[in-house]
Design a protein around this motif. Structure first.
Motif, PDB file in Angstrom:
ATOM      1  N   ASN A   1       0.973  -1.078   0.323  1.00  0.00           N
ATOM      2  CA  ASN A   1      -0.371   0.006   0.250  1.00  0.00           C
ATOM      3  C   ASN A   1       0.774   1.210  -0.314  1.00  0.00           C
ATOM      4  O   ASN A   1       2.097   1.395   0.960  1.00  0.00           O
ATOM      5  CB  ASN A   1      -0.648   0.315   1.285  1.00  0.00           C
TER       6      ASN A   1
ATOM      7  N   VAL B   1      -8.772   0.824   7.657  1.00  0.00           N
ATOM      8  CA  VAL B   1      -8.956   0.662   6.478  1.00  0.00           C
ATOM      9  C   VAL B   1      -9.285  -0.353   5.557  1.00  0.00           C
ATOM     10  O   VAL B   1      -8.408  -1.368   5.754  1.00  0.00           O
ATOM     11  CB  VAL B   1      -7.692   2.241   5.694  1.00  0.00           C
TER      12      VAL B   1
ATOM     13  N   SER C   1      -4.790   1.989  10.025  1.00  0.00           N
ATOM     14  CA  SER C   1      -4.187   3.589   9.193  1.00  0.00           C
ATOM     15  C   SER C   1      -4.291   4.435  10.041  1.00  0.00           C
ATOM     16  O   SER C   1      -5.361   4.190  11.350  1.00  0.00           O
ATOM     17  CB  SER C   1      -5.351   3.720   8.500  1.00  0.00           C
TER      18      SER C   1
END
Length: 131
Positions: free
Chosen positions: A95, A118, A113
């Motif tokens: 990510n 998330v 997060s």
């Protein structure tokens, strides 16, 4: 081995972590994944790891294990293809150019997060560990 009521416990885990912000040593990718495993199995795979509260200390663990994938293998066993991941399984995702551990929730993975949990697309998964 998953507990008989693992689905309810996993749901409760998700609700509890939904708005919990990222924090080194308590809600980073490793502790998030370990807490999910504990919710599902009753056992925390990272219970033997000394506590840490900084990014530097966390990175020392990762470097000492020769990477995040190797660290996950140390505590979760051999990895499998992410195509084999099911709900509750731990996955390694990339990510924003950084590897992190997350937990499969069907077509998505959940990860901590700054603003809380998330969802990322499962297509970001590079490896998985069956729980």
């Amino acid at each position: 081995m998953r507990l008989p009521n693992w689905q309810e416990r996993f749901s409760d885990f998700g609700k509890a972590r939904a708005s919990m912000p990222f924090a080194w040593g308590s809600n980073d990718c490793c502790t998030f994944a370990a807490a999910a495993v504990e919710a599902i199995t009753g056992k925390n795979p990272m219970s033997s790891v000394a506590s840490y509260t900084t990014e530097i200390a966390a990175m020392r663990l990762v470097v000492a294990a020769a990477g995040l994938r190797a660290l996950a293998c140390e505590y979760l066993g051999s990895s499998v293809s992410p195509l084999m991941a099911g709900v509750g399984d731990v996955v390694l995702v990339e990510n924003e150019g950084r590897e992190m551990l997350a937990v499969c929730n069907g077509a998505n993975v959940m990860a901590p997060s700054k603003l809380g949990m998330v969802a990322l697309d499962m297509s970001a998964a590079k490896a998985a560990w069956r729980i």
